[in-house]
Design a protein around this motif. Structure first.
Motif, PDB file in Angstrom:
ATOM      1  N   TRP A  92      -1.876  -2.062  -9.625  1.00 53.34           N
ATOM      2  CA  TRP A  92      -3.126  -2.656  -9.174  1.00 53.34           C
ATOM      3  C   TRP A  92      -4.080  -1.553  -8.757  1.00 53.34           C
ATOM      4  N   ILE A  93      -5.364  -1.834  -8.918  1.00 55.88           N
ATOM      5  CA  ILE A  93      -6.381  -0.834  -8.621  1.00 55.88           C
ATOM      6  C   ILE A  93      -7.529  -1.495  -7.870  1.00 55.88           C
ATOM      7  N   GLY A  94      -8.219  -0.716  -7.021  1.00 52.08           N
ATOM      8  CA  GLY A  94      -9.329  -1.320  -6.299  1.00 52.08           C
ATOM      9  C   GLY A  94      -9.863  -0.449  -5.183  1.00 52.08           C
ATOM     10  N   TRP A 133       0.810  -1.211   0.000  1.00 51.46           N
ATOM     11  CA  TRP A 133       0.000   0.000   0.000  1.00 51.46           C
ATOM     12  C   TRP A 133       0.844   1.261   0.000  1.00 51.46           C
ATOM     13  N   GLU A 134       2.112   1.147   0.380  1.00 53.57           N
ATOM     14  CA  GLU A 134       2.939   2.352   0.408  1.00 53.57           C
ATOM     15  C   GLU A 134       3.107   2.967  -0.978  1.00 53.57           C
ATOM     16  N   HIS A 135       2.782   2.222  -2.029  1.00 57.66           N
ATOM     17  CA  HIS A 135       2.889   2.740  -3.389  1.00 57.66           C
ATOM     18  C   HIS A 135       1.542   3.186  -3.942  1.00 57.66           C
ATOM     19  N   ASN A 136       0.582   3.445  -3.064  1.00 59.35           N
ATOM     20  CA  ASN A 136      -0.711   3.952  -3.504  1.00 59.35           C
ATOM     21  C   ASN A 136      -0.583   5.428  -3.886  1.00 59.35           C
ATOM     22  N   PHE A 169      -4.784   3.036  -6.060  1.00 57.55           N
ATOM     23  CA  PHE A 169      -4.140   2.743  -7.339  1.00 57.55           C
ATOM     24  C   PHE A 169      -2.680   2.489  -7.012  1.00 57.55           C
ATOM     25  N   ILE A 170      -2.326   1.244  -6.844  1.00 56.71           N
ATOM     26  CA  ILE A 170      -0.964   0.879  -6.461  1.00 56.71           C
ATOM     27  C   ILE A 170      -0.111   0.840  -7.724  1.00 56.71           C
TER      28      ILE A 170
END
Length: 328
Positions: free
Chosen positions: A92-94, A30-33, A167-168
């Protein structure tokens, strides 16, 4: 001994095979969101039932319950101005929540890669139910997604719970970029610099009214103030220098110099250093002109005094000559 070595080798293989190594081809954390604090970093708008937008991007995971959601009146959240980095792999997205998740939703992205400039459907559960309190999907088509659109069509009794939209994208951000800023602020790092682009900063004060409010002493080696003008206009020929009589009158009536704040005003409102320095310099330059003028007058009087002395001597000589003539 051989049996022991075989057991250790087997355990090592199990450990290695059970590990998931993060690369640009596999999901990262998540740190790359890049959506952290989107409301202060990008442009976020919504249609339909109202959501508390800042709560959807703060990383706290607290659920935001949105009421009145129906297929005819869905929640639409549009995020614009995302960094233009190509999502080649590992993006990745969600969304996630812990209560009242939507079972019907759609996620779309606006792709500008190679001037495509088109909306692409990333995930579509608008016609089929999805079960779960979170959703994540690897972006199926690589592209440069500068906009994202999340649409939620339903929830239990018309209520949709959302904790975070994410949005990772490891190729578009550094770990925790944007997370330093809270809901209504915007700290951003740039190399060794840290910038605060929105709102005010208070030190020793809880409600700062200016970009930086400090309730205390500021200690520095130098302070630089930007100015719009400088009062050298005092030395121009067209400048009307007030007479000393006018200065005296103003002091008698107002109790302070003209264009200089009174003690009451300064104590109440404070002073602006740049503006005050310019005003003080104006008074210094005016004072310099007064001194120059007075010096000229003094020189003139001195010359007059010398001339008067010469005339006095000449008169005295004439008087002496007259006395001599009378005595003959």
């Amino acid at each position: 001994m051989k049996k022991l070595l075989l057991v250790l080798a087997f355990l090592m293989c199990q450990i290695i095979n059970s590990q998931t190594f993060s690369t640009n081809l596999t999901p990262v954390g998540w740190e790359h969101n890049i959506l952290f604090n989107s409301t202060t970093r990008y442009t976020v708008t919504q249609q339909g039932p109202t959501a508390n937008l800042p709560l959807l991007f703060d990383g706290i995971m607290y659920p935001n319950h949105i009421a009145g959601v129906t297929p005819e009146n869905p929640v639409v959240i549009l995020i614009e101005g995302l960094p233009g980095y190509h999502t080649q792999a590992g993006a990745w997205i969600g969304w996630t929540t812990r209560s009242l998740p939507a079972t019907r939703f759609k996620i779309e992205g606006y792709d500008t890669y190679n001037s495509a400039n088109t909306w692409r459907v990333i995930a579509d559960y608008s016609a089929v139910d999805y079960g779960g309190t979170n959703f994540s999907l690897k972006v199926p088509v690589g592209g440069t997604y500068t906009k994202l659109k999340f649409t939620f069509y339903n929830g239990p009794n018309g209520v949709v719970g959302l904790s975070e939209l994410f949005f990772i994208h490891p190729e578009a951000t550094v770990p925790f970029a944007g997370l330093l800023s809270q809901i209504n602020t915007n700290w951003q790092s740039n190399g060794s610099n840290l910038a605060y682009n929105l709102g005010n900063v208070g030190i020793g004060i809880t409600n700062p009214a200016n970009k930086l409010d400090v309730n205390g002493t500021i200690h520095s080696k130098e302070v630089k103030v930007d100015l719009l003008n400088w009062p050298d206009y005092v030395f121009k020929k067209e400048y009307q220098l007030p007479t000393l009589e006018e200065v005296e009158k103003h002091i008698a009536e107002k109790g302070h110099l003209e264009n200089i704040p009174s003690e009451e005003e300064a104590v109440k409102n404070g002073i602006y250093l740049g503006e005050m320095n310019a005003k003080l310099l104006q008074k210094i330059e005016e004072l310099t002109l007064y001194i120059i003028k007075q010096n000229k007058e003094i020189d003139f009087l001195k010359k007059q005094n010398v001339n008067n002395n010469i005339i006095s001597l000449q008169i005295e000589e004439l008087q002496n000559e007259i006395k001599k003539l009378k005595t003959k």
